[in-house]
Structures are given as structure tokens and as C-alpha cells.
Design a protein around this motif. Structure first.
Motif, PDB file in Angstrom:
ATOM      1  N   PRO A   1       0.827  -1.218   0.000  1.00 16.07           N
ATOM      2  CA  PRO A   1       0.000   0.000   0.000  1.00 16.07           C
ATOM      3  C   PRO A   1       0.854   1.259   0.000  1.00 16.07           C
ATOM      4  CG  PRO A   1      -0.751  -1.575   1.654  1.00 16.07           C
ATOM      5  CD  PRO A   1       0.566  -2.072   1.161  1.00 16.07           C
ATOM      6  N   LEU A   2       0.342   2.287  -0.661  1.00 18.87           N
ATOM      7  CA  LEU A   2       1.018   3.581  -0.629  1.00 18.87           C
ATOM      8  C   LEU A   2       0.856   4.204   0.754  1.00 18.87           C
ATOM      9  CD1 LEU A   2      -0.165   5.110  -4.034  1.00 18.87           C
ATOM     10  CD2 LEU A   2       2.094   4.177  -3.513  1.00 18.87           C
ATOM     11  N   PRO A   3       1.802   5.043   1.180  1.00 21.79           N
ATOM     12  CA  PRO A   3       1.623   5.765   2.444  1.00 21.79           C
ATOM     13  C   PRO A   3       0.332   6.576   2.426  1.00 21.79           C
ATOM     14  CG  PRO A   3       3.870   6.018   1.610  1.00 21.79           C
ATOM     15  CD  PRO A   3       3.081   5.363   0.518  1.00 21.79           C
ATOM     16  N   GLU A   4      -0.222   6.844   3.592  1.00 23.54           N
ATOM     17  CA  GLU A   4      -1.472   7.592   3.691  1.00 23.54           C
ATOM     18  C   GLU A   4      -1.310   9.005   3.127  1.00 23.54           C
ATOM     19  OE1 GLU A   4      -4.660   6.853   5.194  1.00 23.54           O
ATOM     20  OE2 GLU A   4      -3.914   4.833   4.811  1.00 23.54           O
ATOM     21  N   PRO A   5      -2.335   9.517   2.413  1.00 25.29           N
ATOM     22  CA  PRO A   5      -2.291  10.906   1.947  1.00 25.29           C
ATOM     23  C   PRO A   5      -2.588  11.841   3.114  1.00 25.29           C
ATOM     24  CG  PRO A   5      -4.403   9.954   1.393  1.00 25.29           C
ATOM     25  CD  PRO A   5      -3.581   8.842   2.005  1.00 25.29           C
ATOM     26  N   PRO A   6      -2.450  13.146   2.920  1.00 25.87           N
ATOM     27  CA  PRO A   6      -2.845  14.083   3.981  1.00 25.87           C
ATOM     28  C   PRO A   6      -4.293  13.842   4.402  1.00 25.87           C
ATOM     29  CG  PRO A   6      -1.628  15.224   2.270  1.00 25.87           C
ATOM     30  CD  PRO A   6      -1.877  13.837   1.757  1.00 25.87           C
ATOM     31  N   GLU A   7      -4.593  14.097   5.652  1.00 27.28           N
ATOM     32  CA  GLU A   7      -5.922  13.810   6.196  1.00 27.28           C
ATOM     33  C   GLU A   7      -7.031  14.438   5.372  1.00 27.28           C
ATOM     34  OE1 GLU A   7      -8.248  11.700   8.735  1.00 27.28           O
ATOM     35  OE2 GLU A   7      -6.047  11.733   8.740  1.00 27.28           O
ATOM     36  N   GLU A   8      -6.834  15.690   4.948  1.00 25.99           N
ATOM     37  CA  GLU A   8      -7.879  16.427   4.226  1.00 25.99           C
ATOM     38  C   GLU A   8      -8.135  15.841   2.837  1.00 25.99           C
ATOM     39  OE1 GLU A   8      -5.719  18.994   7.117  1.00 25.99           O
ATOM     40  OE2 GLU A   8      -5.119  17.671   5.463  1.00 25.99           O
ATOM     41  N   CYS A   9      -7.191  15.040   2.337  1.00 26.53           N
ATOM     42  CA  CYS A   9      -7.319  14.484   0.994  1.00 26.53           C
ATOM     43  C   CYS A   9      -7.932  13.089   0.981  1.00 26.53           C
ATOM     44  CB  CYS A   9      -5.949  14.432   0.317  1.00 26.53           C
ATOM     45  SG  CYS A   9      -5.143  16.037   0.161  1.00 26.53           S
ATOM     46  N   LYS A  10      -8.089  12.468   2.137  1.00 25.90           N
ATOM     47  CA  LYS A  10      -8.546  11.083   2.198  1.00 25.90           C
ATOM     48  C   LYS A  10      -9.968  10.914   1.689  1.00 25.90           C
ATOM     49  CE  LYS A  10      -5.572   9.638   6.037  1.00 25.90           C
ATOM     50  NZ  LYS A  10      -5.528   9.149   7.446  1.00 25.90           N
ATOM     51  N   THR A  11     -10.770  11.967   1.772  1.00 24.90           N
ATOM     52  CA  THR A  11     -12.163  11.880   1.316  1.00 24.90           C
ATOM     53  C   THR A  11     -12.394  12.713   0.067  1.00 24.90           C
ATOM     54  OG1 THR A  11     -12.748  13.693   2.830  1.00 24.90           O
ATOM     55  CG2 THR A  11     -13.052  11.439   3.645  1.00 24.90           C
ATOM     56  N   CYS A  12     -11.370  12.790  -0.775  1.00 24.34           N
ATOM     57  CA  CYS A  12     -11.499  13.515  -2.057  1.00 24.34           C
ATOM     58  C   CYS A  12     -11.446  12.507  -3.194  1.00 24.34           C
ATOM     59  CB  CYS A  12     -10.380  14.540  -2.212  1.00 24.34           C
ATOM     60  SG  CYS A  12     -10.456  15.452  -3.769  1.00 24.34           S
ATOM     61  N   HIS A  13     -12.406  12.585  -4.098  1.00 23.09           N
ATOM     62  CA  HIS A  13     -12.466  11.654  -5.212  1.00 23.09           C
ATOM     63  C   HIS A  13     -11.232  11.744  -6.110  1.00 23.09           C
ATOM     64  CE1 HIS A  13     -16.966  11.905  -4.422  1.00 23.09           C
ATOM     65  NE2 HIS A  13     -16.679  10.614  -4.290  1.00 23.09           N
ATOM     66  N   LYS A  14     -10.561  12.871  -6.112  1.00 24.28           N
ATOM     67  CA  LYS A  14      -9.375  13.008  -6.969  1.00 24.28           C
ATOM     68  C   LYS A  14      -8.242  12.089  -6.527  1.00 24.28           C
ATOM     69  CE  LYS A  14      -9.939  17.513  -9.132  1.00 24.28           C
ATOM     70  NZ  LYS A  14      -9.803  16.993 -10.500  1.00 24.28           N
ATOM     71  N   MET A  15      -8.231  11.723  -5.244  1.00 21.75           N
ATOM     72  CA  MET A  15      -7.207  10.775  -4.803  1.00 21.75           C
ATOM     73  C   MET A  15      -7.478   9.366  -5.312  1.00 21.75           C
ATOM     74  SD  MET A  15      -4.895  12.495  -3.308  1.00 21.75           S
ATOM     75  CE  MET A  15      -3.891  11.085  -2.892  1.00 21.75           C
ATOM     76  N   LEU A  16      -8.657   9.153  -5.892  1.00 22.61           N
ATOM     77  CA  LEU A  16      -8.987   7.878  -6.517  1.00 22.61           C
ATOM     78  C   LEU A  16      -8.716   7.922  -8.022  1.00 22.61           C
ATOM     79  CD1 LEU A  16     -12.354   6.976  -4.719  1.00 22.61           C
ATOM     80  CD2 LEU A  16     -10.038   6.230  -4.149  1.00 22.61           C
ATOM     81  N   GLY A  17      -8.067   8.996  -8.465  1.00 25.28           N
ATOM     82  CA  GLY A  17      -7.742   9.123  -9.881  1.00 25.28           C
ATOM     83  C   GLY A  17      -8.944   9.385 -10.757  1.00 25.28           C
ATOM     84  N   LEU A  18      -9.994   9.970 -10.166  1.00 28.02           N
ATOM     85  CA  LEU A  18     -11.246  10.202 -10.891  1.00 28.02           C
ATOM     86  C   LEU A  18     -11.378  11.650 -11.357  1.00 28.02           C
ATOM     87  CD1 LEU A  18     -13.446   8.147  -8.438  1.00 28.02           C
ATOM     88  CD2 LEU A  18     -12.782   7.458 -10.745  1.00 28.02           C
TER      89      LEU A  18
END
Length: 367
Positions: free
Chosen positions: A350-367
Motif C-alpha cells: 500500500p502507498l503511504p497515507e495521503p494528507p488527512e484532508e485528501c482522504k475523502t477527495c475523489h481526486k485521490m482515486l484518480g477520478l
């Protein structure tokens, strides 16, 4: 060839790829997919030119300045002056617009100011679809203005500004994408950018998103994939450059907003990693992520009108934020460019965790 000559032939990379600067939070439209529909405490305001001019010394370090935030840039009374000021410092400059308020005189002013690119937002290929989604916009007027813009460019024998269409895909309008490409050809547009509904704030928006967060979601998205394949074929036939996002999740080490080289400055000078982390509303703000509702704190690392930029960029919080993304990027590169043996053994780390504020952003899913 000497090393010195070789260096001169290479393009010089500036420290920043893009700064997105919000000139206004005002907008005459009431688009159904806009985050404003989910917020009751929307804050309107304009950036003063006195404040804007304070940003000028930094533009030499930026490749592209995007004069756009959560409002309609054409409403800012000093947009033309802002464009001239940016061009004077060297970067490319442009914005995305609804086209509301555009006319022949405004078009001439924009061209004379030297704007490099303008994106026009469409939400349908028919008036019924577009006008019902982008409330207070009129498709026929918008298409006429874009065509008129290209005719003026043709008469002046100029290439800039480059014009493109930005089409936010929803369940109610994705079926019109192929027809929209034909419209684009008719009005002289050579590039179309399809985007997903990234920031969801209410139930209607959640039901309208065309991408899926997991393989168990409804099968209609299979049909959406077929529509996009048809659109790709159509675009090739029409010689239109088509950019489109994925409709399936694929974790991104760093999202396309790329906070490592880009940033966002709000209308009142707050510096944030991206536009989605500092909307003009209260804090925390609501975000619907893959069906779940979350409260997210607005994220600013300082105010560029009140403190030196280097103090903001180098502060501990901002450095740690970027550091987490840098770790993800480094690990991704190790996995996919070096750890071939591990990949062959299907050992996915698994990749390291992203910043907390980014965890619930669809862009972190490559969308």
C-alpha cells in the motif's frame, strides 16, 4: 557539444507549474452541480487590484496563472488589467468561464490583453439539457459567443487565446457527449476536456456522478464507458483533441491538482494546496465521498497578503502536507519502475497515507 550550450537548449523549469488565483466568488449562475448548492453560508467578494498587484513579484516563478476560483471571472471589473499584469511578468494566463456577460467588445479586450487560453463550460449539447443544469445559462447564446470569438481570431489571423470546452459529465448529460463534439467542430473548437463531478455536496449530485467508487456500484456505468469510447472515435473523426478522466477508481499517488507544484489563492489571500480545500464558506464544510458524508476543515497555510510567501510555503504544516504526497509519489515510482520482481509475485504494498484532508477527495482515486 559543451555542457553550457546543452543547458541553454533545455527548457527552464520554473519552481511552480500553476497558481490558481480567485478573483471573485460571485457568479450569476445557479449550476446544480456546483458546491454552492450544498452550502447555505456562501461568502461573496472580489479581490482588490491593490491586493492582486502584491502577487506580481511571484509570477516570475510560475509557468501558468489561472485567474479562476469559485466565481465567474468575467464579473471582475479589473479582469483585463489582471491579465495584462500577469502577461507582463511572463507566465501563460487564462481561465474557465460560463461565458455569461461576454460580448464582442469584451472579446476584443480579452484578445488585446493577451490572454492565452479560455475554457468554456458546457453541460449539454441541447438547450434543454444544458440550461436545466447550468441554471441562468443559455446554450445558444454561449455557442454563438464562442463561434464569434473564433471568427474574430480568424479575421485578426491570430492563434491565441486557445479556446476549449470543459464538459462536466453527469448521468443527465453524458449521453450527449458525442453530439457535443459535433457542436464543438461547428463553432471552431479543437479541444474538449471531459471532467468528473469531484466535489459532491448533496443527494442530487451524488446520484448524478457517472464514475464508480467500487465494482459493486450500478451497471449503468458500463454504458457510460461505451459512450466515452464512442466519443473517442468521434473525436478522432472530427480531429478534436479529447481529454477524459477515468470512470473507475485507481488510487493516485498525487492527484492531478498536484500540490507539489501548484497552489490556490483565495479571494482574500488564503494559500491552500488546491481549490477544493478552501471553498468560500464556513469551516468545516460538507463533502460527500463515495456515498458517505464527511465534515472537512478548510485548509490554509497562511495569508499571502499578510505574511511573506516563503514563510507560508516553508512552514511546518505545509511542508508536512507536501511531504506525505512526496512519499506516496516516491513509493509509487519504486513499485512501478524498480520493484518488478515484487510485482511479478503480486506483492502489492500500500502507498503511504495521503494528507488527512485528501482522504475523502475523489481526486485521490484518480477520478
Amino acid at each position: 557539444m559543451s555542457k553550457g550550450i546543452f543547458k541553454k537548449l533545455l527548457p527552464i523549469r520554473k519552481p511552480f507549474s500553476a497558481w490558481q488565483i480567485e478573483l471573485t466568488t460571485r457568479c450569476p449562475l445557479r449550476c446544480r452541480m456546483c458546491i454552492r448548492e450544498g452550502f447555505k453560508d456562501w461568502r461573496t467578494g472580489d479581490m482588490s487590484m491593490a491586493d492582486f498587484k502584491r502577487l506580481m513579484p511571484h509570477f516570475k516563478d510560475v509557468e501558468t496563472v489561472i485567474l479562476e476560483g469559485w466565481g465567474e471571472s468575467l464579473l471582475h471589473r479589473n479582469l483585463i488589467e489582471a491579465i495584462r499584469l500577469v502577461k507582463g511578468e511572463g507566465p501563460q494566463v487564462g481561465f474557465v468561464t460560463s461565458g455569461k456577460g461576454l460580448n464582442k467588445d469584451y472579446i476584443s479586450e480579452l484578445i488585446n490583453a493577451g490572454v492565452d487560453f479560455i475554457g468554456f463550460s458546457l453541460s449539454g449539447a441541447t438547450p434543454g439539457t444544458h440550461n436545466s443544469i447550468r441554471v441562468n445559462s443559455d446554450l445558444q447564446t454561449l455557442l454563438s459567443d464562442i463561434k464569434g470569438f473564433n471568427e474574430i481570431k480568424k479575421n485578426k489571423k491570430i492563434e491565441n487565446p486557445k479556446l476549449h470546452i470543459v464538459y462536466l459529465m453527469l448521468k443527465d448529460n453524458i449521453f450527449e457527449v458525442p453530439v457535443m463534439l459535433e457542436l464543438a467542430k461547428e463553432i471552431g473548437i479543437k479541444e474538449v476536456v471531459l471532467i468528473n463531478l469531484t466535489h459532491v455536496t448533496n443527494e442530487w449530485q451524488e446520484k448524478q456522478r457517472v464514475f464508480r467508487c467500487n465494482e459493486l456500484e450500478d451497471k449503468s456505468r458500463m454504458q457510460h464507458e461505451e459512450i466515452l469510447k464512442e466519443a473517442e472515435i468521434k473525436a478522432r473523426e472530427l480531429n478534436i483533441k479529447l481529454r477524459l478522466p477515468s470512470l473507475s477508481p485507481n488510487e493516485a499517488p498525487v492527484c492531478e491538482e498536484n500540490p507539489l507544484r501548484n497552489l490556490y489563492i483565495s479571494v482574500d489571500g488564503e494559500v491552500s494546496p488546491c481549490v477544493y480545500l478552501y471553498p468560500p464558506t464556513g469551516s468545516p464544510f460538507k463533502r460527500v465521498f463515495c456515498g458517505g458524508e464527511y465534515q472537512v476543515e478548510k485548509l490554509s497555510f497562511g495569508n499571502i497578503f499578510k505574511e511573506p510567501f516563503h514563510t507560508i510555503w516553508d512552514n511546518k504544516g505545509y511542508t508536512e502536507f507536501r511531504g506525505r504526497l512526496t512519499l506516496r509519489k516516491r513509493r509509487f515510482e519504486e513499485m512501478y519502475y524498480a520493484d518488478l520482481d515484487r510485482l511479478k509475485r503480486f506483492e502489492i504494498v500500500p502507498l503511504p497515507e495521503p494528507p488527512e484532508e485528501c482522504k475523502t477527495c475523489h481526486k485521490m482515486l484518480g477520478l
